[in-house]
Design an enzyme around this catalytic site. Structure first.
Site, PDB file in Angstrom:
ATOM      1  N   HIS A  50       0.828  -1.218   0.000  1.00 30.08           N
ATOM      2  CA  HIS A  50       0.000   0.000   0.000  1.00 30.08           C
ATOM      3  C   HIS A  50       0.856   1.259   0.000  1.00 30.08           C
ATOM      4  CE1 HIS A  50      -3.604  -2.316   0.337  1.00 30.08           C
ATOM      5  NE2 HIS A  50      -3.222  -2.865   1.476  1.00 30.08           N
ATOM      6  N   ARG A  75       7.378  -5.230   3.179  1.00 29.41           N
ATOM      7  CA  ARG A  75       6.112  -5.872   2.800  1.00 29.41           C
ATOM      8  C   ARG A  75       6.010  -5.840   1.284  1.00 29.41           C
ATOM      9  NH1 ARG A  75      -0.006  -4.579   4.841  1.00 29.41           N
ATOM     10  NH2 ARG A  75       0.344  -2.543   3.878  1.00 29.41           N
ATOM     11  N   GLU A 155      -5.300 -12.186   7.211  1.00 29.04           N
ATOM     12  CA  GLU A 155      -6.209 -11.031   7.163  1.00 29.04           C
ATOM     13  C   GLU A 155      -7.494 -11.327   6.401  1.00 29.04           C
ATOM     14  OE1 GLU A 155      -4.127  -7.654   5.441  1.00 29.04           O
ATOM     15  OE2 GLU A 155      -3.078  -8.889   3.984  1.00 29.04           O
ATOM     16  N   ASP A 181      -8.009  -5.318   7.150  1.00 34.42           N
ATOM     17  CA  ASP A 181      -8.616  -6.246   6.186  1.00 34.42           C
ATOM     18  C   ASP A 181      -9.415  -7.326   6.902  1.00 34.42           C
ATOM     19  OD1 ASP A 181      -8.142  -5.542   3.436  1.00 34.42           O
ATOM     20  OD2 ASP A 181      -6.011  -5.766   3.853  1.00 34.42           O
TER      21      ASP A 181
HETATM   22  C1  3PY Z   1      -4.392  -4.576   7.528  1.00 29.06           C
HETATM   23  O1  3PY Z   1      -4.724  -4.190   8.651  1.00 29.06           O
HETATM   24  O2  3PY Z   1      -5.171  -5.076   6.708  1.00 29.06           O
HETATM   25  C2  3PY Z   1      -3.005  -4.425   7.126  1.00 29.06           C
HETATM   26  O3  3PY Z   1      -2.641  -4.900   6.056  1.00 29.06           O
HETATM   27  C3  3PY Z   1      -2.086  -3.695   8.040  1.00 29.06           C
HETATM   28  O4  3PY Z   1      -0.987  -3.240   7.390  1.00 29.06           O
HETATM   29 MG    MG Z   2      -4.168  -5.625   4.827  1.00 30.63          MG
END
Ligand code: 3PY
Ligand code: MG
Length: 261
Positions: A50, A75, A155, A181
């Site tokens: 991101h 990441r 996530e 997420d």
């Molecule tokens: C999330 O909270 O989805 C993340 O990817 C945190 O970086």
């Molecule tokens: Mg995420």
């Protein structure tokens, strides 16, 4: 810890039982990566998912963070597991892969993170070895798999369902909960709120399963003030906010202090 060369620091400190805090850098400028590294963070994460980092800004960022005596985590973008090998060659100590939803995803990620027999990582570590000056090539082949951590993000509902299978993959060292997420997934797409109770329950569950597999639990903390409880629950590494969020909050606070709402 600055006497230890920077690359092995992350894994060594987590194995020693420390709980670390990472800065989160999405703005691809070495001035900013270095500035964050010189604060009291234990490590800096460069975000190619991101954030706006690319392979060139990661290469420079790792060196800038190392100059401050700290290790770097990267990441990578969703599903682009081959980039993991490249960022390891540039000196990343850990790689966070987003949206690892199955045993097959975890195995694909691990294959690019680890040298044989654990994985299929190709040899080319000149830059990362320059950050570990006392290590020979054969030393690095023998130790490299321990020095770099494979961190799989949990996530989605699919990832929670496959959690034990993901944790059981030999080349996976840690899981990392993405609470935003996960909050979207657990609400069926109706809501994003990483501080919700069902997300807190999932964070505790992930910590317990990681411990059962002797792997590390790591996460993006829903709020910075959650860190003490997350440490009690067994979290070894936590992100607290991002450079984007910190910059906007700082700008808004200064504007508000100046009377500009
Ligand atoms: C999330 O909270 O989805 C993340 O990817 C945190 O970086
Ligand atoms: Mg995420």
């Amino acid at each position: 810890m600055t006497s230890m060369s920077t690359v092995p620091q992350l894994a060594a400190r987590m194995r020693a039982g420390e709980s670390l805090i990472t800065a989160w850098n999405g703005i691809p400028d070495p001035l900013l990566s270095g500035l964050l590294a010189r604060e009291a963070f234990d490590t800096v994460t460069l975000d190619m998912q991101h954030g706006a980092h690319d392979i060139g800004s990661v290469a420079v960022g790792v060196q800038t963070i190392a100059a401050a005596g700290k290790p770097t985590i990267v990441r990578i973008p969703v599903g682009q597991f081959a980039i993991a090998s490249r960022v390891l060659d540039l000196g990343a100590s850990g790689v966070i892969a987003p949206m690892v939803n199955s045993k097959a995803d975890a195995e694909a990620f691990a294959s690019f993170m680890k040298f044989p027999p654990l994985g299929d990582r190709s040899w080319g570590p000149a830059l990362t070895m320059s950050l570990m000056p006392n290590l020979t090539g054969p030393d690095y082949l023998a130790e490299g798999n321990r020095h770099h951590l494979s961190i799989a993000m949990i996530e989605t509902k699919e990832a929670l369902n496959a959690l034990d299978d993901i944790l059981a993959v030999p080349g996976i060292d840690a899981v990392f909960v993405g609470p935003s997420d996960l909050s979207i997934a657990l609400s069926g797409g109706r809501n994003v709120d990483p501080t919700r109770k069902d997300v807190a329950d999932a964070l505790l569950h992930v910590a317990q399963r990681a411990r059962a597999h002797a792997k590390f639990a790591t996460c993006f903390a829903p709020r910075p003030e959650d860190v003490p409880q997350l440490v009690k629950d067994g979290y070894s590494l936590m992100a607290i906010s991002t450079d984007f969020m910190q910059l906007r909050a700082g700008a808004r606070a200064s504007l508000a202090a100046a009377g500009r709402a």
